[in-house]
Design an enzyme around this catalytic site. Structure first.
Site, PDB file in Angstrom:
ATOM      1  N   GLU A 401       0.483  42.988  29.290  1.00 31.77           N
ATOM      2  CA  GLU A 401       0.026  41.509  28.828  1.00 31.77           C
ATOM      3  C   GLU A 401       0.622  40.469  29.806  1.00 31.77           C
ATOM      4  O   GLU A 401       1.578  40.640  30.320  1.00 31.77           O
ATOM      5  CB  GLU A 401       0.995  41.176  27.556  1.00 31.77           C
ATOM      6  N   LYS A 463      -5.950  36.999  21.467  1.00 28.21           N
ATOM      7  CA  LYS A 463      -4.954  37.435  20.515  1.00 28.21           C
ATOM      8  C   LYS A 463      -5.281  36.797  19.344  1.00 28.21           C
ATOM      9  O   LYS A 463      -5.181  35.347  19.125  1.00 28.21           O
ATOM     10  CB  LYS A 463      -3.729  37.383  21.100  1.00 28.21           C
ATOM     11  N   CYS A 515       0.500  42.658  22.447  1.00 28.72           N
ATOM     12  CA  CYS A 515       1.747  42.646  22.008  1.00 28.72           C
ATOM     13  C   CYS A 515       2.222  43.068  20.531  1.00 28.72           C
ATOM     14  O   CYS A 515       1.663  44.123  20.229  1.00 28.72           O
ATOM     15  CB  CYS A 515       2.211  40.938  22.258  1.00 28.72           C
TER      16      CYS A 515
END
Length: 639
Positions: A401, A463, A515
């Protein structure tokens, strides 16, 4: 009689009492110092001075052989009366040993007495000692999760909570005990989230109280509701109270993952089952919330042997026999099935994958002082890693990430170098910033981009589950007035809306998880778009060498088991890993280590039961348990 009366214990009156069902007043002479009516007598097993102990009329006696070739009397159930046992007293050659089940019954009785006393002591604690014990139980329960996995502590902690709830008589007392437990659980289990407030330019300890309020007041809400509803409205005696408590705790875990801000299902009770990989395979059937239900139910079994209320009855003898026996049988069967399920995983190898772990300090990323050095490091690890010079070119390279704190799509020079070194048909899958303009407003995203062998962007995913207080501000209207908006702006992102499904050309299709999106059970696969593998990119450098990265990895393992899909996980500082569809970690880079993993992608398993029906089995089981508990409570069903 001559043979018996010659014994030092004086067994003649004992045998007479046995044959006549007890001695009535006035029936012959009594041994000196013993009561006259309604009792038979037996000698002290460990004494040779002729002392006797009174025995109720509804008991009988049998001979049992001792190692010193003497004989003593033992009480047995009236239903076990037989002439064989009475006559065996006359002929010592036919004396029989105590049966195993009788010894088990006696041991169970001793255990019940000990546990009952302990439960009553815990349930009757008052004041500071009660709240301190509840907090300690919640804090110690964190040791049942990764990286410790001390699963034996789970029954201890949950039984302590149950017995304390037994002793609660009012709403506020129940709420206070439940909150003390949850404060220990969430405060200790998620304390590492505060480390992010001490990194680089974002260092500001004044924001720690806001996080404390989130962990101690918001996150426990559903757990507190489960405890209060169970104790105040559905709490019975014996087994029913444990069933209803387990069902409501499982529902509280599910609600925390779906309704608390954007959801934070971190350290749900089902994750404790990762301590035994064979038991963890049940996640493929019922999911992690179903594991919560199973794990909590089994952990509460010792609470059958005691109750924190003076006036309450403990579970009946039959329940105390059958429930632990069923638990043992179920545990063994689940372990055997899980071990077989693990060993039946497909084994053929797939594409070559290179997982990169650069181990760049988060403070360096925030400072952005050496972007060229970071880019050079990523290129070297991706195409010329030390020790892998002779390895075949990978089909897919995975960066963590925000591997480099830039917008990769806009970095022309970086993409030129990538195009020079990438092999034909390969793909680079990298975490990156991304900006877009929506209605004349610039939107910023935490994204994952896919570059082809010419370093041309082909796919991207923005995300959708953002980290509370770091990537977005929950309850914005309230917190803006307290000054927390400044922190959210420094690391704030907009919520993505696109599909997670990635088409990777000639490579197997994948689903992107950035994540902590990997912790959301049941929110991974889109209907009708089952991929061949999961890609999880993360940056746990915010939290240092704490228990957070280990817990994060553990939850990626659960997702692999639930969906029956392998997981390729790339993180900045660790723990990067390749996980197969049965949750086995095939390769791993430890925390704080720089390097790469050159691995072959394992194949996916057929769709699991959970991937088809989701949490339906868990909801059905909790509904049935609640109905059974309510019915038994109001019908006074003996438990």
């Amino acid at each position: 009689m001559a043979r018996l009366s010659a014994w030092p214990w004086g067994a003649e009156p004992l045998l007479s009492a046995t044959l006549r069902g007890g001695r009535a007043a006035g029936e012959g002479p009594l041994p000196v110092g013993l009561p006259a009516a309604g009792y038979g007598y037996r000698p002290c097993v460990d004494c040779r001075d002729g002392r006797a102990q009174p025995v109720a009329d509804d008991e009988e006696w049998e001979w049992t052989r001792r190692e010193d070739w003497l004989y003593s009397w033992r009480a047995v159930s009236p239903s076990a009366t037989s002439w064989y046992r009475i006559l065996s007293a006359w002929n010592l050659r036919f004396a029989r040993p105590i049966r195993i089940e009788r010894l088990y019954s006696q041991s169970l009785g001793q255990l019940t007495r000990i546990m009952s006393s302990l439960a009553l002591y815990i349930g009757q604690l008052q004041g500071f000692r009660a709240y301190a014990l509840a907090f300690l139980a919640g804090a110690v329960s964190v040791l049942t999760f990764a990286p410790f996995h001390f699963l034996f502590l789970l029954p201890v902690c949950l039984c302590v909570l149950t017995w304390q709830l037994d002793g609660c008589r009012g709403f506020w007392r129940t709420l206070a005990i439940a909150w003390a437990f949850s404060a220990g659980f969430f405060g200790v289990g998620l304390h590492w989230m505060g480390f992010a407030f001490f990194v680089g330019e974002l260092e500001n300890p004044l924001y720690v109280p806001y996080l404390a309020g989130y962990l101690l007041l918001l996150l426990p809400l559903f757990f507190l509701a489960a405890c209060v509803i169970a104790r105040r409205f559905l709490w019975g005696e014996g087994l029913p109270r444990l069933l209803v408590f387990a069902a409501l705790i499982a529902l509280a875990d599910w609600a925390r993952g779906h309704f608390m801000a954007d959801g934070l299902p971190w350290n749900v009770w089902g994750n404790t089952m990762m301590a035994v990989s064979a038991w963890a395979q049940m996640a493929s059937l019922v999911g992690v919330y179903g594991l919560s239900l199973v794990g909590v139910m089994f952990a509460l079994i010792p609470a059958l042997f005691g109750d924190g209320r003076r006036e309450a009855r403990i579970a009946g003898k039959r329940t105390r026999w059958l429930v632990p026996g069923f638990a043992v049988v179920f545990a063994v069967a689940a372990w055997l099935w899980g071990a077989h399920y693990i060993n039946s995983a497909p084994e053929h190898e797939g594409i070559a994958v290179r997982i990169v772990q650069p181990n760049i300090k988060q403070s360096d990323k925030l400072a952005r002082n050496d972007l060229n050095g970071m880019g050079s490091l990523m290129l070297r690890l991706s195409f010329r890693p030390e020790g892998y010079e002779n390895s075949p070119d990978p089909d897919a390279i995975i960066w963590p990430e925000v591997a480099i704190p830039v917008v990769i799509e806009n970095e022309t020079l970086l993409r030129e170098f990538l195009a020079k070194y990438m092999s034909p048909g390969s793909r680079l899958i990298a975490g990156s910033y991304r900006y877009d303009t929506v209605s004349d407003e610039v939107q910023s995203y935490n994204s994952l981009v896919v570059l082809d062998d010419d370093a041309v962007p082909q796919e991207h995913y923005d995300k959708q589950h953002l980290v509370p207080f770091g990537e977005y501000l929950p309850y914005k209207t309230f917190f803006e007035k307290t000054g927390l908006k400044a922190l959210a702006k420094q690391g704030g992102f907009d919520k993505g809306t696109g599909s997670r499904f990635l088409e990777l050309g000639d490579l197997p299709d994948a689903v992107a998880l950035i994540c902590f999106e990997v912790i959301f059970s049941g929110d991974i696969i889109e209907p009708g778009k089952r991929p061949d593998w999961l890609i999880n990119v993360s940056n746990d450098a915010w939290y240092g060498d704490s228990i957070g990265p280990w817990q994060h990895l553990d939850q990626a393992v659960v997702r692999a088991i639930e969906e029956g899909l392998p997981v390729a996980r790339s993180t900045n500082t660790g723990i990067s890993a390749l996980i197969d569809s049965r949750g086995r970690i095939l390769a791993k880079l430890e925390f704080g280590k720089r390097g790469v993993l050159d691995v072959r992608l394992p194949p996916p398993s057929p769709p699991t039961v959970f991937s088809r029906v989701g949490d339906a089995p868990m909801f059905a089981a909790t509904f049935l348990l609640l109905l059974l508990s309510i019915w038994s409570k109001f019908r006074r069903f003996p438990a």
